[in-house]
Design a protein around this motif. Structure first.
Motif, PDB file in Angstrom:
ATOM      1  N   LEU A  10       0.817  -1.211   0.000  1.00 38.87           N
ATOM      2  CA  LEU A  10       0.000   0.000   0.000  1.00 38.87           C
ATOM      3  C   LEU A  10       0.850   1.260   0.000  1.00 38.87           C
ATOM      4  O   LEU A  10       0.481   2.275  -0.591  1.00 38.87           O
ATOM      5  CB  LEU A  10      -0.909   0.016   1.242  1.00 38.87           C
ATOM      6  N   GLY A  11       1.991   1.210   0.672  1.00 40.69           N
ATOM      7  CA  GLY A  11       2.809   2.406   0.803  1.00 40.69           C
ATOM      8  C   GLY A  11       3.256   2.987  -0.518  1.00 40.69           C
ATOM      9  O   GLY A  11       3.476   4.201  -0.633  1.00 40.69           O
ATOM     10  N   THR A  12       3.397   2.150  -1.552  1.00 41.18           N
ATOM     11  CA  THR A  12       3.861   2.618  -2.861  1.00 41.18           C
ATOM     12  C   THR A  12       2.767   2.533  -3.922  1.00 41.18           C
ATOM     13  O   THR A  12       3.057   2.610  -5.113  1.00 41.18           O
ATOM     14  CB  THR A  12       5.068   1.784  -3.318  1.00 41.18           C
ATOM     15  N   LEU A  13       1.523   2.387  -3.497  1.00 44.28           N
ATOM     16  CA  LEU A  13       0.424   2.198  -4.447  1.00 44.28           C
ATOM     17  C   LEU A  13       0.328   3.352  -5.444  1.00 44.28           C
ATOM     18  O   LEU A  13       0.365   3.147  -6.667  1.00 44.28           O
ATOM     19  CB  LEU A  13      -0.889   2.046  -3.684  1.00 44.28           C
ATOM     20  N   PHE A  14       0.241   4.574  -4.948  1.00 48.00           N
ATOM     21  CA  PHE A  14       0.105   5.724  -5.842  1.00 48.00           C
ATOM     22  C   PHE A  14       1.421   6.049  -6.529  1.00 48.00           C
ATOM     23  O   PHE A  14       1.457   6.429  -7.704  1.00 48.00           O
ATOM     24  CB  PHE A  14      -0.420   6.937  -5.070  1.00 48.00           C
ATOM     25  N   GLU A  15       2.523   5.901  -5.802  1.00 48.51           N
ATOM     26  CA  GLU A  15       3.841   6.158  -6.377  1.00 48.51           C
ATOM     27  C   GLU A  15       4.090   5.269  -7.595  1.00 48.51           C
ATOM     28  O   GLU A  15       4.606   5.727  -8.630  1.00 48.51           O
ATOM     29  CB  GLU A  15       4.914   5.901  -5.318  1.00 48.51           C
ATOM     30  N   HIS A  16       3.701   4.010  -7.485  1.00 48.51           N
ATOM     31  CA  HIS A  16       3.913   3.053  -8.573  1.00 48.51           C
ATOM     32  C   HIS A  16       3.252   3.532  -9.869  1.00 48.51           C
ATOM     33  O   HIS A  16       3.886   3.549 -10.936  1.00 48.51           O
ATOM     34  CB  HIS A  16       3.357   1.693  -8.158  1.00 48.51           C
ATOM     35  N   TYR A  17       1.990   3.935  -9.770  1.00 43.99           N
ATOM     36  CA  TYR A  17       1.267   4.319 -10.989  1.00 43.99           C
ATOM     37  C   TYR A  17       1.600   5.741 -11.436  1.00 43.99           C
ATOM     38  O   TYR A  17       1.514   6.059 -12.620  1.00 43.99           O
ATOM     39  CB  TYR A  17      -0.234   4.120 -10.784  1.00 43.99           C
ATOM     40  N   ALA A  18       2.023   6.579 -10.503  1.00 41.00           N
ATOM     41  CA  ALA A  18       2.495   7.910 -10.893  1.00 41.00           C
ATOM     42  C   ALA A  18       3.770   7.794 -11.720  1.00 41.00           C
ATOM     43  O   ALA A  18       3.946   8.496 -12.733  1.00 41.00           O
ATOM     44  CB  ALA A  18       2.732   8.767  -9.651  1.00 41.00           C
ATOM     45  N   GLN A  19       4.667   6.907 -11.316  1.00 39.84           N
ATOM     46  CA  GLN A  19       5.915   6.709 -12.060  1.00 39.84           C
ATOM     47  C   GLN A  19       5.655   6.186 -13.466  1.00 39.84           C
ATOM     48  O   GLN A  19       6.448   6.429 -14.377  1.00 39.84           O
ATOM     49  CB  GLN A  19       6.826   5.742 -11.295  1.00 39.84           C
ATOM     50  N   ARG A  20       4.569   5.496 -13.647  1.00 38.71           N
ATOM     51  CA  ARG A  20       4.226   4.952 -14.968  1.00 38.71           C
ATOM     52  C   ARG A  20       3.367   5.899 -15.784  1.00 38.71           C
ATOM     53  O   ARG A  20       2.906   5.556 -16.872  1.00 38.71           O
ATOM     54  CB  ARG A  20       3.532   3.588 -14.796  1.00 38.71           C
ATOM     55  N   GLY A  21       3.142   7.077 -15.260  1.00 35.57           N
ATOM     56  CA  GLY A  21       2.452   8.109 -16.022  1.00 35.57           C
ATOM     57  C   GLY A  21       0.956   7.925 -16.157  1.00 35.57           C
ATOM     58  O   GLY A  21       0.349   8.494 -17.075  1.00 35.57           O
ATOM     59  N   HIS A  22       0.337   7.156 -15.260  1.00 35.45           N
ATOM     60  CA  HIS A  22      -1.110   6.965 -15.346  1.00 35.45           C
ATOM     61  C   HIS A  22      -1.830   8.287 -15.084  1.00 35.45           C
ATOM     62  O   HIS A  22      -1.471   9.032 -14.167  1.00 35.45           O
ATOM     63  CB  HIS A  22      -1.562   5.886 -14.365  1.00 35.45           C
ATOM     64  N   ARG A  23      -2.862   8.541 -15.881  1.00 32.05           N
ATOM     65  CA  ARG A  23      -3.408   9.904 -15.928  1.00 32.05           C
ATOM     66  C   ARG A  23      -4.876  10.021 -15.511  1.00 32.05           C
ATOM     67  O   ARG A  23      -5.525  11.017 -15.813  1.00 32.05           O
ATOM     68  CB  ARG A  23      -3.243  10.461 -17.341  1.00 32.05           C
ATOM     69  N   THR A  24      -5.403   9.039 -14.827  1.00 30.19           N
ATOM     70  CA  THR A  24      -6.769   9.169 -14.317  1.00 30.19           C
ATOM     71  C   THR A  24      -6.867  10.397 -13.420  1.00 30.19           C
ATOM     72  O   THR A  24      -5.995  10.634 -12.580  1.00 30.19           O
ATOM     73  CB  THR A  24      -7.171   7.923 -13.515  1.00 30.19           C
ATOM     74  N   VAL A  25      -7.929  11.176 -13.597  1.00 32.13           N
ATOM     75  CA  VAL A  25      -8.183  12.331 -12.741  1.00 32.13           C
ATOM     76  C   VAL A  25      -9.293  11.959 -11.764  1.00 32.13           C
ATOM     77  O   VAL A  25     -10.353  11.457 -12.162  1.00 32.13           O
ATOM     78  CB  VAL A  25      -8.586  13.564 -13.560  1.00 32.13           C
ATOM     79  N   PHE A  26      -9.044  12.196 -10.487  1.00 29.86           N
ATOM     80  CA  PHE A  26      -9.999  11.849  -9.439  1.00 29.86           C
ATOM     81  C   PHE A  26     -10.744  13.100  -8.984  1.00 29.86           C
ATOM     82  O   PHE A  26     -10.127  14.107  -8.616  1.00 29.86           O
ATOM     83  CB  PHE A  26      -9.270  11.211  -8.257  1.00 29.86           C
TER      84      PHE A  26
END
Length: 538
Positions: A10-26
């Motif tokens: 869980l600690g790297t959940l958002f970091e992981h997808y941010a590094q991959r450039g995922h662009r979903t807007v919440f």
């Protein structure tokens, strides 16, 4: 810190997808409770930064690797942000609904044994008024919405150095959250990275035909955010990267109207009780069109859905072939079965047929199931009711403070769900009741579905019973109206029932997930807790 296939915790959940450039807007229906000044629109990258910032002040409050950090607040998606922040420093986040009754909340927190408790001044004050001193249940207590005597104020903790991330082993406890608690004090269910990210979250992360999120989707959710379901939904959303995600922090129809007017959802999940409340949006004669017109897939979990509600929403969609995905699962196991319902499946009305109680087949490659005799634990033939067992690699690894209770339900690699059901010759499962709620010779859930289908003004029907008395139907109607003739006609071919007891919606006790607390209702109305079932696996 992140694996090639997915985040390692869980600690790297958002970091992981941010590094991959995922662009979903919440898009949030309201700002986060612990960060009200940051607005309501976030990218994956800004959420990753928010996790880091929160990990700093949780660390400053005294949490360290191996500690437990309890989070008890109002329902909102910031449960996930705070959970990720605690996990990032190696602590075990324990997610607890802040709306639990004060004595129940205190019991759950005692079982959690947190070093740090993150909560609100309002919850601390209301609990104190009810005789529960929550400040004594943790070494440090943090208020996120303003000062409270004797506790830390989050405003005074902000701005410190972000600690380095801690990577835990995938088999170690990663997060705990509680069950719905329909039969008493909720259990604290413990999952690891292996069980919830490696297995349960994977069911959400596969681009299945029809039921998988697509990049062009606008997905929306209105669930209980302290629940394990929030983690699996979020994992799938981050992985599959829909265009936008709408997060509704309450069940108010006005909130849904406001959010969905701006962005029409195409993929929508909500609690069953929330869908019932949202039916009011389908009745508004002044609305130019309904806000559910673009939904291609409705999703429901947590509890059984009555056929009329499913039917109304499917017909509200303007899509040519909208579907309803009904999932059956538990916090301990994740999803066990699912079934797709279409308009055609709901065409027949009022008959004693399975409809939404037919919960489908085990998820291929993920779950195995069996129906057994509760006395012998031996399999029963197809068509014979019994207790349902599930086998999945996503099974939880324990209950905080109640490991004996966990062991009583873990049968080798199988899990006793405590549900009463039947499997057909074709392998499809039909849910009858919880074992503790069984009334011989009938299915309470079936009667409730039939009543809802035959009585259009019925909002809720709950059939409860104790040995020696007729089953008692507890009913709630729109506007409080009652038609005795219609009731007699609707029940003419059903088992003999006691005279119905009419209550208002708000008088029916519910869990944080909107499920009826049947045990409490039985005790309140019938004066005792005796049941036909054993209740051994609640």
């Amino acid at each position: 810190m992140s694996g090639k296939g997915g985040p390692t915790g869980l600690g790297t959940l958002f970091e992981h997808y941010a590094q991959r450039g995922h662009r979903t807007v919440f898009h949030l229906s309201r700002p986060f409770d612990f960060a009200p000044g940051l607005g309501t629109e976030f990218t994956v990258s800004t959420l990753a930064g928010l996790v880091e910032e929160a990990s700093a002040w949780i660390h400053a409050a005294g949490a360290r690797a191996g500690d437990r950090v309890a989070i008890a607040k109002g329902s909102h998606w910031d449960y996930l942000i705070l959970a990720c922040a605690a996990a990032r420093i190696g602590a075990l986040p324990v997610l607890v609904a802040g709306g639990l009754p004060a004595d129940t909340l205190a019991t759950v927190l005692k079982r959690a044994e947190p070093r740090v408790l993150i909560t609100t001044a309002g919850i601390l004050a209301s609990s104190a008024e009810a005789g529960s001193d929550l400040t004594s249940l943790a070494e440090a207590v943090v208020s996120i919405d303003g000062p409270h005597p004797g506790v830390l104020d989050v405003a005074d903790l902000r701005g410190g150095r972000v600690p380095p991330a801690v990577e835990a082993a995938p088999y170690e406890p990663m997060v705990a959250s509680h069950t719905s608690g329909t039969t008493g004090v909720p259990k604290l269910v413990v999952h690891t990275a292996d069980t919830i990210l490696g297995h349960l979250g994977r069911t959400e992360s596969i681009p299945w035909p029809i039921v998988g999120m697509k990049k062009k989707d606008t997905v929306a959710t209105a669930v209980a955010f302290n629940h394990m379901r929030m983690i699996t939904w979020s994992t799938g959303t981050l992985r599959l990267e829909p265009k936008r995600a709408l997060i509704l922090a309450d069940a108010d129809p006005a909130t849904a109207e406001r959010m969905f007017r701006r962005h029409r959802p195409t993929y929508l999940e909500a609690l069953p009780a929330t869908y019932i409340g949202w039916e009011a949006l389908l009745d508004d004669p002044d609305a130019p069109d309904n806000v559910f017109s673009d939904v291609r897939l409705f999703v429901s979990t947590f509890d059984a859905m009555h056929p009329p509600t499913v039917r109304r929403f499917l017909h509200a969609s303007r899509r040519p072939l909208p579907s309803w995905l009904q999932g059956w699962g538990q916090s301990e196991t994740g999803p066990m079965t699912f079934r797709l319902l279409t308009r055609r499946d709901l065409e027949e009305q009022g008959g004693r047929h399975p409809t939404t109680r037919d919960v489908g087949r085990p998820i291929p490659g993920f779950t195995k199931m069996a129906v057994v005799d509760p006395a012998t634990m031996k399999r029963v033939p197809a068509g014979t009711p019994g207790v349902v067992l599930a086998r999945t690699n996503g099974r939880c690894v324990g209950y905080l403070g109640e490991n004996e209770r966990w062991r009583s339900k873990a049968l080798g690699r199988w899990w006793n769900t405590g549900d009463w059901g039947v499997v057909s010759r074709g392998g499809s499962y039909r849910l009858l009741d919880r074992e503790v709620d069984v009334i011989p010779g009938m299915s309470c859930i079936e009667l409730e579905d039939v009543l809802a289908d035959r009585l259009p003004d019925l909002l809720e029907a709950v059939v409860i019973g104790i040995p020696g008395q007729l089953p008692l139907p507890v009913v709630c109607t729109r506007g409080g109206t009652w038609d005795e003739v219609a009731w007699q006609q609707a029940t003419a071919d059903l088992p003999t029932l006691a005279e119905p007891l009419r209550l208002d919606w708000d008088d029916i006790p519910r869990t944080s997930t909107g499920k009826v607390r049947r045990l409490e209702l039985r005790e309140r109305l019938l004066g005792e807790d005796a049941t036909f079932g054993t209740g051994r696996w609640t």
